[in-house]
Design an enzyme around this catalytic site. Structure first.
Site, PDB file in Angstrom:
ATOM      1  N   SER A   1      56.704  11.583  39.299  1.00 39.93           N
ATOM      2  CA  SER A   1      55.945  11.782  40.764  1.00 39.93           C
ATOM      3  C   SER A   1      55.388  13.158  40.689  1.00 39.93           C
ATOM      4  O   SER A   1      55.003  13.362  41.724  1.00 39.93           O
ATOM      5  CB  SER A   1      57.166  11.512  41.644  1.00 39.93           C
ATOM      6  OG  SER A   1      57.396  10.276  41.520  1.00 39.93           O
TER       7      SER A   1
ATOM      8  N   LYS B   1      51.817  13.520  41.456  1.00 39.60           N
ATOM      9  CA  LYS B   1      51.453  13.239  42.755  1.00 39.60           C
ATOM     10  C   LYS B   1      50.747  14.470  43.540  1.00 39.60           C
ATOM     11  O   LYS B   1      49.833  14.213  44.319  1.00 39.60           O
ATOM     12  CB  LYS B   1      52.502  12.558  43.764  1.00 39.60           C
ATOM     13  CG  LYS B   1      52.988  11.340  43.369  1.00 39.60           C
ATOM     14  CD  LYS B   1      54.255  10.836  44.218  1.00 39.60           C
ATOM     15  CE  LYS B   1      54.549   9.093  43.576  1.00 39.60           C
ATOM     16  NZ  LYS B   1      55.795   8.989  44.042  1.00 39.60           N
TER      17      LYS B   1
ATOM     18  N   TYR C   1      47.555   4.437  38.804  1.00 39.27           N
ATOM     19  CA  TYR C   1      48.643   5.206  39.478  1.00 39.27           C
ATOM     20  C   TYR C   1      49.724   5.241  38.381  1.00 39.27           C
ATOM     21  O   TYR C   1      50.476   6.166  38.084  1.00 39.27           O
ATOM     22  CB  TYR C   1      49.337   4.448  40.733  1.00 39.27           C
ATOM     23  CG  TYR C   1      50.506   4.780  40.989  1.00 39.27           C
ATOM     24  CD1 TYR C   1      50.745   5.939  41.718  1.00 39.27           C
ATOM     25  CD2 TYR C   1      51.882   4.043  40.738  1.00 39.27           C
ATOM     26  CE1 TYR C   1      51.868   6.318  42.276  1.00 39.27           C
ATOM     27  CE2 TYR C   1      52.935   4.481  41.216  1.00 39.27           C
ATOM     28  CZ  TYR C   1      53.214   5.625  41.874  1.00 39.27           C
ATOM     29  OH  TYR C   1      54.347   6.091  42.519  1.00 39.27           O
TER      30      TYR C   1
ATOM     31  N   TYR D   1      62.014  13.391  48.612  1.00 39.35           N
ATOM     32  CA  TYR D   1      62.201  11.870  49.065  1.00 39.35           C
ATOM     33  C   TYR D   1      63.352  12.297  50.362  1.00 39.35           C
ATOM     34  O   TYR D   1      62.895  13.342  51.068  1.00 39.35           O
ATOM     35  CB  TYR D   1      63.165  11.294  48.221  1.00 39.35           C
ATOM     36  CG  TYR D   1      62.174  10.734  46.824  1.00 39.35           C
ATOM     37  CD1 TYR D   1      60.932  10.024  47.044  1.00 39.35           C
ATOM     38  CD2 TYR D   1      62.390  11.531  45.970  1.00 39.35           C
ATOM     39  CE1 TYR D   1      60.250  10.164  46.026  1.00 39.35           C
ATOM     40  CE2 TYR D   1      61.762  11.343  44.826  1.00 39.35           C
ATOM     41  CZ  TYR D   1      60.476  10.697  44.812  1.00 39.35           C
ATOM     42  OH  TYR D   1      59.666  10.634  43.486  1.00 39.35           O
TER      43      TYR D   1
ATOM     44  N   VAL E   1      61.134  11.479  38.496  1.00 40.61           N
ATOM     45  CA  VAL E   1      62.307  10.931  37.950  1.00 40.61           C
ATOM     46  C   VAL E   1      62.384  11.032  36.130  1.00 40.61           C
ATOM     47  O   VAL E   1      63.477  10.546  35.615  1.00 40.61           O
ATOM     48  CB  VAL E   1      62.423   9.264  38.083  1.00 40.61           C
ATOM     49  CG1 VAL E   1      62.620   8.874  39.481  1.00 40.61           C
ATOM     50  CG2 VAL E   1      61.154   8.549  37.452  1.00 40.61           C
TER      51      VAL E   1
END
Lengths: 303, 303, 303, 303
Positions: free
Chosen positions: B63, B66, B188, B239, B257
């Site tokens: 992530s 991103k 992605y 998050y 992660v």
């Protein structure tokens, strides 16, 4: 940096804005405020002040008071405070009570109403005369004994604050209010009714920009505690517009439905705006514009 | 400040931590990583690097990618990007898709999976060869052509990423995916499979700490754009632990992660940690400890 | 009771209704249906039929098929079926996927899309040639080999059914789809494309009003199983208008976006209406009126 | 049918059940009830009664009273009642207040607490002496002047019913409570405290099985109104176990946390059970078993 001329320019420009928002009317007393009021006050790290417009006129600080109650409670209760209230953004404009249900009575953070009610409950457990003791705390921070509650506003909200009564009772049903619900609500409505000017607020919030030391140099919280409250203001200070404020202004801060906004740049300055018209998300429309312009022009954001 | 000795001390201390978390296993390939790995890399504002442990070993950045996709898309699309993705924290660990339904297909922010899928879709609309062009963008930022995708990880996630397939199709049903769903998902999964070391990540993210200028001095984004992405990282980078990270560490950042965490202090430094064990919220357990110690010891947080 | 004259009167009266609803257009093929179509068919307990209007014209039965798939799956799988799908009303028009997340992949009931997808998955695990075997099951119930799928409708939905693709993948991520997601979706889209007339539907659903014995007298389900499916139809057959249907019509039933409604009165009769215009909740506007009038005039509701 | 021997057999068998549930303790007074109590009473359409066990002992009927308040309010207010409360199942055990927020203060149905509070408010607007007038209404239905409130239970719930106080205030904030919140709550707590035996409840609810005519033959509601309330009981009478009850028992009914369950088969009979132990969903564990056995053995369900 010549803060005075920056404030003057922003004041003149935002004053012309057509995007002035709407004065909050759900608390009847607040609906009576003159919508054309507009003030800015900046206190730099050397305690030098700069002002523009109605910076010395008092208004209802409303939710801005939650940060002050949090700081007093954090000082008294210490880190155990986080067992009863979380530090995450609420992220949800729709259903302010539903998260409370899903998360079993632990409010998302101390700056939403449910969290602020838990903070009031914690203060009641610590203070002999909560209303007076909290007032003294604020006066002492600001070095200003003229600061006071506005009885009319407190009574006005008391008559119409059904949603807060609902939240307090729901918290009680989960065991996260220890004192009488009615005492907690009474204290909460008074706390929110504090009447202060931009200048008084800047003096009061100075310690968040000064590693915990107030305007007179007394340490109210330590650096670690100040860091934490500043982080909470940044993440949670503007309801579901917190991300937008971080994004546009880039400072920790807190708004109130009375039209005030306080923002701090650690070790740099504290700035306060007041303009009663609110945008769709409930934050001062002109205040948001003024602060965005300020950090854009000066480059003084934390990001 | 003697960063090297601070890193060394933190490395030794956190290395002994009993609170090491659990390696992510929902992407089978990630489950094969050695859980004892631990690296830290810091790049200061003068481009001087400091390292400890496995700082030069590559891992799956997941992530963290991103933020890089967001910065490329922001540069290409400009402010119109915010019509398709919001900038508010998601605030909700329970139901990642439900907010999407309530809010009619506009993801809460570009750093949750749904938002990142929209960013992928925007990039596909702009780029001729999206996978290669995005890779080139990252290589150029890092000044390092050895950076590459990890095919095995990409394929592994492709086989098991049902939740992302669900999110992409839900977005499509709301009209917020313009290209083929399968193309968006393919891009992605590749984007997330980027394999980089702590050092490579620090070099890449340097421009977020350097007003938009990369390690070679080229401007990739302007100051205003950098401010905005830093604000989004602070509000949304972890998050439902975003508030906790702001509170404990006090820096804009992003976790993955794979066990990596990147954090930046604007105009001061960029720091990257890697330790594969995750805490209950999905962020690197030892990485969180290391970063909290770092800002506590040095006092270098933004709050 | 003189059912024929009741049907005739209702037909004439509802035909004049100004409240005709809107033809579903989200599946492009369905949008082509003539909105003035209107048919009613009643099959009494003695297998005597009564009809009015377009009762013999075929239309896309869509979600009505879910009850037939459920009955076949219940027969094959037995009570273990309830480990994978619940029997409670969904109660929520807003966020069809969010409950699925909160409840960890167990759909609220077998008549919402997510539940029907799980039922398809169960059938695929039991049947050699699912599409053909299910078709044979329906033909056998109706004693009518002319019943068939509508390829155009199936293909049309396949191209636009992103929301169902999202639901199936979300279920898969929770482990509640055992077969390939694409096989489940393909079967689901075909199942919904069944083309039948009011009369054919009444013949097919007769066994729900006849203690499990079909029109030819063969027992397909036992009384206890029939009771359960009738109860599910009453609680869950009309999305978030289930309570309204129970309240106004007072019969177990199921609607489809093709404009069909089937309702049964155990041991009394089975009635089917078709009128393509849908009300705001997605149920046939004229069908609802016709059925409400029918039970009001005859007094033949279960309440 | 020999109802007496059926009741006797069920009584003996269920009495041995190991699945006896737990007595509700959140209202302290209710926690004092003897958990071994168990009674059944059936009143057939010819007004002949059958009983087993503690069928003549009074218990706190709690939420069962909501159906009686609804029927009185429906009679007084007519169909306008549905402007203030919906008739859909709530479908959600998690967040009883959140739906209220999403749906702007219109409770899902009159049998959840929020809906029952609105019904109380409607009754207060119609009745001179609400508590006495409602009591008279129930006595008149039952033809039994010995029925009364249990002051201790009412006071006990008043002291601990924070969740209901929350709901009432939330409703008030949406304008869906017209009278004083405290008056509505007081009436609500008294209404729930009604103390009645299985036999008294069967006599009272007889009119729901008798087209609106009470045990003395007076018409309290017309057939259309009775149909509607029966439909609501079936859809909404058992919280999030409504579907399960429809499925297993197949009758309209209503349960209370005092351990009572009332169920009716229109034009056939009314049956009442009492056993204080509740299952995980808050319905009487042994009552559910007894009723399931009753409709299975006799075949007398509505499905």
């Amino acid at each position: 940096m010549d803060f005075q001329s920056v404030l003057d320019e922003i004041y003149e420009q935002v004053k012309q804005s057509e995007n002035r928002g709407t004065v909050a009317s759900y608390i009847p007393e607040l609906g009576k405020v003159d919508p054309s009021k507009f003030g800015i006050y900046l206190l730099d790290h050397d305690k030098k002040g700069y002002e523009a417009g109605d910076a010395n006129e008092r208004f209802s600080i409303q939710s801005i008071s939650k940060v002050l109650a949090l700081s007093q409670a954090f000082g008294l209760e210490g880190p155990d405070i986080w067992k009863r209230v979380d530090v995450e953004p609420s992220g949800d404009p729709f259903n302010f009570l539903s998260l409370l249900e899903l998360e079993k009575g632990i409010p998302r953070n101390p700056l939403i109403n449910a969290g602020a009610l838990v903070i009031c409950d914690i203060l009641i457990s610590h203070l002999k005369d909560p209303k007076q003791d909290f007032l003294n705390y604020v006066r002492s921070l600001a070095n200003d004994d003229s600061i006071d509650y506005d009885e009319k506003v407190a009574q006005s909200e008391k008559k119409t604050g059904f949603r807060n009564v609902a939240a307090a009772n729901l918290l009680k049903s989960f065991g996260n209010i220890h004192n009488d619900v009615s005492d907690v609500l009474d204290f909460y409505f008074y706390q929110c009714s504090l009447s202060m000017s931009c200048k008084q607020l800047a003096n009061t919030f100075f310690f968040f920009a000064n590693r915990g030391k107030c305007i007179r140099g007394h340490e109210f919280l330590n650096l670690s505690q100040i860091k934490r409250i500043n982080a909470i203001m940044l993440s949670c200070g503007f309801y579901d517009e917190a991300g937008e404020f971080a994004f546009r202004v880039g400072l920790p801060g807190k708004s109130g439905v009375g039209g005030g906004i306080v923002a701090v740049h650690p070790e740099k300055y504290c700035i306060v705006t007041w303009a009663p018209g609110l945008n769709a998300k409930g934050n001062s429309a002109m205040g948001m514009q003024a602060l965005e312009q300020f950090t854009s022009r000066t480059g003084l954001s934390i990001f």
